[in-house]
Motif scaffolding. Structure first.
Motif, PDB file in Angstrom:
ATOM      1  N   GLY A  25      41.975  -7.803 -32.047  1.00 39.76           N
ATOM      2  CA  GLY A  25      41.325  -6.942 -31.062  1.00 39.76           C
ATOM      3  C   GLY A  25      40.943  -5.575 -31.593  1.00 39.76           C
ATOM      4  O   GLY A  25      40.760  -4.637 -30.827  1.00 39.76           O
ATOM      5  N   LEU A  28      41.983  -1.837 -30.408  1.00 34.50           N
ATOM      6  CA  LEU A  28      43.008  -2.005 -29.379  1.00 34.50           C
ATOM      7  C   LEU A  28      44.370  -2.320 -29.985  1.00 34.50           C
ATOM      8  O   LEU A  28      45.380  -2.327 -29.281  1.00 34.50           O
ATOM      9  CB  LEU A  28      42.606  -3.129 -28.417  1.00 34.50           C
ATOM     10  N   LEU A 245      45.416  -8.486 -26.541  1.00 35.66           N
ATOM     11  CA  LEU A 245      44.564  -7.308 -26.395  1.00 35.66           C
ATOM     12  C   LEU A 245      43.374  -7.545 -25.480  1.00 35.66           C
ATOM     13  O   LEU A 245      42.613  -6.619 -25.198  1.00 35.66           O
ATOM     14  CB  LEU A 245      44.088  -6.852 -27.781  1.00 35.66           C
ATOM     15  N   ASP A 336      36.896  -2.344 -28.659  1.00 30.09           N
ATOM     16  CA  ASP A 336      37.588  -2.851 -29.837  1.00 30.09           C
ATOM     17  C   ASP A 336      37.093  -2.230 -31.147  1.00 30.09           C
ATOM     18  O   ASP A 336      37.663  -2.505 -32.205  1.00 30.09           O
ATOM     19  CB  ASP A 336      37.469  -4.377 -29.911  1.00 30.09           C
TER      20      ASP A 336
END
Length: 392
Positions: A25, A28, A245, A336
């Protein structure tokens, strides 16, 4: 992981083998780092860490350092790759903050991330076809240096902690896990290239060559290593903290940006409920198989076919504590790759908070499971233990 072919069953999930599962991710991923820091506060020390993409990088940093250095190394990495706020104060209000995030993400896409990736000069389309530089927008050579600085690969290859990272072959499309326990058996070692391969998301990042084969980010095929963990360990009971995520569930989009974000959430979410349902189906089949074998006459018990079926019917008890980063209203599909410092701090704090919320109900991990071989708890999302999971 154990030399005992018939390990004792764990009486409660808290006594089972502890596993940390980290999804991909990008930016994140600091949520995972914050979650790990909070897990340390509750004395959760994983014996096995499995990751994909940014989860593989976090996993390598954790597995590649002694316990007392892990959180510090994670902080060093995330402070290195996150950009300071270009102006102060950070705007308030969802619309202003969303504009701030989009601007930050655009700057990062233009100039890259320190210690992680840099834009190609000249850009990829201007390089000769077939050259490595023509196949990605960024160069990830800085990431190798960062991994070599922050990760003790000798420690990983000495099997202090089990580490598994997933990647996809560019030419065959097959998924492959690089697992230090399995590689040790064939005289091979985990290196920076295996971690980089797991995070080589095209067309942004170049494929990574390992032993003549090129690999891309494992998230292309499957963005969580949960299935690998469940397939690999059938003997020991497992307590898995799965840190995701992207959320499979979300609101109906009302704008183009929200639609783009929702599409990405669905594409990269782990769909833990699907894994749980599949595992229950497998459990029912194995249970029926064991019952059938128990009814066989004695003269069939030693038949080679029955021995194969006995092996196939083995299973362990699995408890999954699911931690999911749930987007804030000011975030969009750029979340992201928005490596801003303010975003990193927010995500890190969210990971800490969700673990502390979950551990308010840790008595759930002290109770034996009642007949189920896989139970999923979303303790932070619903406030109470929910076998099977009501949210994802």
């Amino acid at each position: 992981m154990t030399d005992n072919p018939h390990p004792a069953r764990a009486r409660t999930p808290a006594e089972a083998q502890r596993v940390l599962v980290l999804q991909g991710g990008g930016a994140l991923g600091s949520y995972q780092a914050g979650a790990y820091q909070a897990l340390c506060d509750h004395d959760f020390e994983p014996e096995w860490i499995a990751g994909i993409s940014i989860g593989a990088i976090n996993a390598a940093i954790i597995a590649g350092n002694p316990r007392e250095k892990r959180v510090g190394r994670l902080k060093e990495f995330w402070e290195m790759v996150s950009s300071p706020v270009p102006w102060h104060p950070v705007p308030s209000g969802d619309r202003a903050r969303s504009l701030f995030n989009e601007t930050s993400a655009a700057l990062i896409a233009t100039f890259g991330v320190p210690g992680f990736f840099t834009p190609r000069v000249p850009p990829a389309p201007l390089w000769p076809a077939g050259s490595p530089q023509s196949q990605s927008y960024y160069d990830t050579a800085p990431l190798r240096k960062t991994l070599e600085k922050l990760v003790d690969f000798d420690r990983i290859n000495d099997l202090k902690t089990r580490l598994s990272v997933g990647a996809v072959s560019v030419t065959s499309g097959n998924f492959r896990y690089f697992d230090n326990y399995e590689m040790k058996k064939i005289g091979k070692k985990i290196g920076p290239e295996h971690i980089m391969a797991s995070g080589a998301l095209p067309p942004g990042f170049p494929s990574i060559e390992i032993e003549g084969e090129h690999f891309w980010d494992g998230g292309i095929a499957c963005n969580t290593p949960l299935d690998y963990v469940l397939d690999e360990e059938l003997d020991r009971d497992l307590l898995i903290f799965q840190v995701d995520l992207f959320s499979a569930r979300g609101e109906l989009p009302v704008s183009l940006l929200e639609a783009a974000e929702r599409e990405k959430d669905i594409r990269f979410s782990s769909r833990t409920r699907m894994n749980t349902d599949k595992n229950k189906q497998v459990h029912n089949t194995r249970k029926a198989l064991r019952e059938l074998i128990g009814k066989l006459p004695d003269y069939l018990r030693n038949d080679p076919s029955v021995e194969i079926l006995c092996e196939a019917s083995k299973e362990s008890t699995v408890t999954v504590v699911h931690l999911i980063y749930r987007s804030k209203t000011h975030e969009s599909s750029s979340k992201d790759y928005d490596f801003s410092r303010v975003g990193m701090v927010e995500h890190w704090g969210s990971g800490e908070r969700d673990v502390h919320l979950s551990m308010r109900h840790k008595d759930s991990l002290q109770r034996p499971q009642s007949g189920e071989t896989m139970v999923t708890y979303d303790l932070a999302g619903v406030g109470i233990a929910t076998p099977g999971g009501k949210k994802e």
